[in-house]
Every structure is written in C-alpha cells, then in structure tokens.
Design a protein around this motif. Sequence first.
Motif, short mmCIF file in Angstrom:
data_model
loop_
_atom_site.label_atom_id
_atom_site.label_comp_id
_atom_site.label_asym_id
_atom_site.label_seq_id
_atom_site.Cartn_x
_atom_site.Cartn_y
_atom_site.Cartn_z
N MET A 615 0.72 -1.32 -0.10
CA MET A 615 -0.01 0.17 0.18
C MET A 615 0.82 1.17 0.10
N GLU A 616 2.09 1.21 0.80
CA GLU A 616 2.88 2.46 0.80
C GLU A 616 3.51 2.61 -0.57
N GLU A 617 3.81 1.31 -1.56
CA GLU A 617 4.47 1.58 -2.75
C GLU A 617 3.47 2.06 -3.48
N ARG A 618 2.21 1.71 -3.38
CA ARG A 618 1.01 2.29 -4.51
C ARG A 618 1.04 3.55 -4.21
N ALA A 619 0.82 4.21 -2.83
CA ALA A 619 0.49 5.47 -2.73
C ALA A 619 1.70 6.31 -3.32
N CYS A 620 3.08 5.59 -3.04
CA CYS A 620 4.14 6.44 -3.65
C CYS A 620 3.92 6.42 -5.38
N SER A 621 3.74 5.40 -5.86
CA SER A 621 3.58 5.40 -7.24
C SER A 621 2.49 6.15 -7.70
N GLU A 622 1.51 6.28 -6.97
CA GLU A 622 0.29 7.24 -7.58
C GLU A 622 0.75 8.84 -7.38
N ALA A 623 1.44 9.07 -6.30
CA ALA A 623 2.13 10.40 -6.11
C ALA A 623 2.96 10.68 -7.30
N GLN A 624 3.85 9.90 -7.87
CA GLN A 624 4.73 10.12 -8.91
C GLN A 624 4.06 10.15 -10.25
N THR A 625 2.97 9.41 -10.51
CA THR A 625 2.08 9.53 -11.48
C THR A 625 1.26 11.18 -11.55
N ASP A 626 0.87 11.41 -10.21
CA ASP A 626 0.28 12.78 -10.30
C ASP A 626 1.22 13.95 -10.45
#
Length: 648
Positions: A615-626
Amino acid sequence: MDTPPKKDSMPLESGQALSGLGLRSSRISERLNQVDCVRANGVGDHIPLPQLVVCGDQSAGKSSVLEGISGIPFPRQDGLCTRFATEIILRHEPREQQTTATIIPNMSRAEDEKTRLSAFRRDISDLADLPGIIDQAASLMGVKDSPAFAADVLRLEVAGDTGLHLTLVDLPGLISVSENEEDVQLVGDLVNSYLENSRTIILAVVPASSDVDTQSIIQRARRFDKDGLRTVGIITKPDLINDGTESRVAKLANNADRTKLKLGFFLLKNPKPSELQKGMTMAERRKAEQQFFANEPWKKLGLDPSRIGIDNLRAFMQDLLDRHIERELPKVRKDVAQLLNKINKELMDLGAERTSPAQIRMYLTRISTDFQNLVRAGVEGVYGSRDAFFHEITNENEFHRLRAVIHIENGKFSNYMREHGQKRRVVSAEDQEDVEPESGQILVTEEEMSMWIKKIYYRTRGRELPGNYSPVLLAELFHAQSARWSDIARDHVNVIADLVSRFVQSVLVSVINDTDVWETISRSISATLDENVKGAFNELDKLLEDEAGSPITYNHYYTDNVEKARNDRSKKDLGTSLDNAINEDWKGRFHVSNSSYEISRLATSLQNHRVIVDMEERACSEAQTDLGAYYKVYHISRIFPSLLLIVS
C-alpha cells in the motif's frame, strides 16, 4: 584571506618568466601598445578590442592567480578592489621601472565626472601603497562606502623587468547571495559586458573543491563562447580538496571530464594564507608549487606537466594573446576606420549650430519621429521601413530585428523548460555517467526517483489511510521539481531585457548624430528601460509566488494523463496475474471455452494469483504519476505563456 603585511618596500619582482619563455619581438610589443592606447581613449566602448579577462565566482582564487601572473600583491580581503574592473598592463622594459594607476571613466558618465576621473593619476614607487591607491580610486568612483559597483576601470600600467608583454582585465567575483539582490545583478551584468565581447579571451577560474558544472563562470562562458574557442580554465586550490578526490581534479585538468574546453585547463597551487602573511616571494611560490605536484598522489595521476603551475600558465597566456592580437588587429583597424568615418559623417551632417528655439524644436521633433517609427517597426516586425537598419543584418546586429530575435529566444526558453526544467531528471543507469546535467540539476534513475518520493512520502504522512497520500506530498514534490524555474525564468528575462536595451541603443545611434543630444536622451531612456525591467521582474515574482502555493489546475489534460497512467498500471497488473495463472494452473497451455465453468475457473485463478500490492508503494506510485501529470500541465499552461506576456 588576509592582506599580506606591509613592508618597508615592495617592488615588483623581476625575472618572473620561465627562462625559456622567449619574449616576443618589439613588433608584438608595439601592437599590444596600440591596442592599449585605443582602449585608453575610450574606443573600447564602441568597438570590441582583444583582451584577456580573468573572472570567476567569489573566493575562487582569482587574486592569487593574478598575483602569480603579474607579481602585483592584490589585497584579498572583501574590499573595494572587488567593486570595479581593473586592467593590468605588463610591459617588459628592463631599462625602465615605472608603475602608474589611472582611471578610465565609463562612457555613461557626465562630462564633468569624466574630467574628474580622468585626472586621477598615481605614480607607484612601492606596491605596498597599492591598497591605499585602490581606496582613493574607489572614493572617486563613488563606491568606497557604498555597496554599488562602478562601470569605470582602474588601470595599472607596469613597465620594467616583468618578463611579459601582457594585458589582463580583473573583474569582480561573481556572487549568488547578497543582502542586496541588486548587487548580484550588477556584478553579473558587469561580467557579461566583458564576456560578450567576441574578442575577449576568458580565463575562467574555478576552485578544485567545487563541482565545475556548478560554477556560474563556466555557464556564462558557455553562453557567450558557444564554440569554446576563447575560454581557458584555471583550476585553483587543489590542496583544499578531500583526500581521494585528486583523480577527479586530474581528470578535469587533463580535459578528460564531462566539462571540456578546446583551450583546456591549467592546474595551480595557491599559496596558503600563512605563507602570504610571511611575505612569500615568487621564487618560493614556484618552488612550493613544484614540490606539491611532485608528491603523492599527484605525480601518479598522469597530469600534463605543461599544464601545471603558474609559469606554464603565464607562458601560455603570453603566446595566446600574441596570436590573438595578430589575428584580430587587422579587424580592429577596420572597425576603427569605420567608426572614424561615421563620426566624420555625423559632424558634416550636423552643419551649423542650432541656436533658435524653432531649430531645436524641429531637430528634436525629427529625432522623436524617426525613433518612434523605427522602434515600432522593430517591435511589430515590419522590417522594410528602414533598409539600412533592418537589411544589413549580421550576427553582431541581428537584434535590430527585435521581434524575430525575441521569438527565437522565447522558443529556446520554451524548449529548455520542457526538456530541462525539472530539478530531478530521470535517466537510465547506463546513461547516468554519460549524460551531462544542467546547472543545478540532478540525474537520477527510476529507482532513485522512487526512493526520493518515498522519503518525502514518509515526511508528509498525516491522517490518510494506507494506500493514500496527503495533499502536502504532491505540493512538496512539485515545488522541489520546479526549484530551477526561478533561475531559468530570470535568465530569460535578462536575455530579453539585454536584447531590448541593445536594440534601443542602436536605434538612438541611427537617428541621432549629435553626441551631446545622444548622451542626454540615452541616459533618460536607459533609466526608463531599467524601471521597465524592474517591473518585469516584479511580475515574475508574483508568478513565482503564486507557483509556491498549493497545486491546483482545471486543465482536463491533467486528469487524462493520470487516468491513462492508472489504466496502464492496471493493465500491467492484470497481465502479470494472467501470466502466473497460465504458468501454474494451466501448465503453460491456456485455453478457455465460452462456458460458465471455464469463465468461473479463470476468475478464481486470477483472484488466486492477483498481484499483492504494497500500500505504501502504491501511494508513492500514485504520487509520482500525479506529479508527472501536474508538472507537465502546469509549466506549459501557466508559467510559459505568462512569461511571454512579461517580456514580449
């Protein structure tokens, strides 16, 4: 560093050249004197003259380099000598021993100021008196008790057993931080005015302890000497670097690093402050320098011996200036002849004095009309109105077609922002060593970028549930990625302001043939332009202040980019689950019929082999996309068009 202590007598040291230097003939000396005489009469304000200019960032070691070349003990404390340019003229005249200080006033000075400054002359019998003489010159220029910088030049002429025929120009050290931001701009403009001269050889002084790519003098040299044909690098302070970094400095000195100069680099060892306080002689300096590079680890690093030490630098500079003047002097003579012809024509056109009010009004009306028509044509891009002004275009006067050159610069700015505006630029691990970063930029791999985002993610955790991130995260990431925008935008505004100023001055020269009238009007217009430039920077500050706030956009391309990135990630996860299911449940042979049983079996299999998401990786990935989506939309849709409005 501290100023060397005063001695009872401090004559210029003689015999400073290498024994095998071989001074040039009297013909070369005569040519150097011709150029210096032309410069002393103010012609350099109108046409470019050959010269060697020593420049670098503050505390780069310029004073030590200059002392090593000239034998003149320059004061090293932060003082008045750094607030104006200094010309150092060395002439090898063994039968004559004379050192003289004079001031060359800038052409922008009023006539009474020019007279007062030109009257300054000091015969120097003891170089220990030099700091006091510099102090007197600063008082006359008006910068002794002021943070301002003067455009006037202090001239030191040294005739004697110098071992050299050489002319140097010492410029104030470049600064990036000051209590008065105008100081930074003033010094930068003064240095630029010398570097943009196509006949200036740039002696760029950089300390070994710093990354050469971060030194602003290297960036400026690249800007004004794009072909690299007139820049020499001088590396100082190798004794102050960390142990183990000598190979990096040696690589740069051998011109084998990412930053390469066609004229190469020289590596010098500066005297220590304690050695200077004891009054180290030139002979002692040479000996200490030779011993330093003869010891480990330097002697095993493959350094070119002809590129080490102050003596080799002096010999190289003498030869370089001789060849430079040999090549450029015929062009200078041609430019001087054209200037004289122009002045003679203006004197003939001037005719009888205008004494009556009606004559004065008619003359000023003609100037005003011609000026407005020419400026309007240049701004609107109508280049057929003045054949001589707009049609005789060369590289030196291409700014006459103002709208065209501003379009070019805006295009460069747009492309640079799009390709190099980000603080962290993602490259492959293979390219990380070969790709050269821009000034202030960091090259990172995809993995390093993700690690940086995760680091900021942990700093900004709030009340959000796992798998989500705080709005503060995107704001911090974006502001970090856009940290270079301010400097890039300010440089662009400076470039445009310089083009406009040069254009306006050329228009004035074209429409006014009375020197007094030209000086009066030029001062007035220059003051107005300065205010307009300040206004442009104020507008830029407002934009940057707005950019520093919380991210916000209504541009649908942002949501489109985010949705596309998320769909790509979902497709990738689904593909991974399907591959795992085929390999494990179908043993590599996949076939599904259109039956409810087969479809249910496939759904169960995909569920069993679903991608386990951190979940932390997913949040960071979403942040990088945004971040990527917002950065792209913001810098194209807001900053760039707004800056065009400021500078157009």
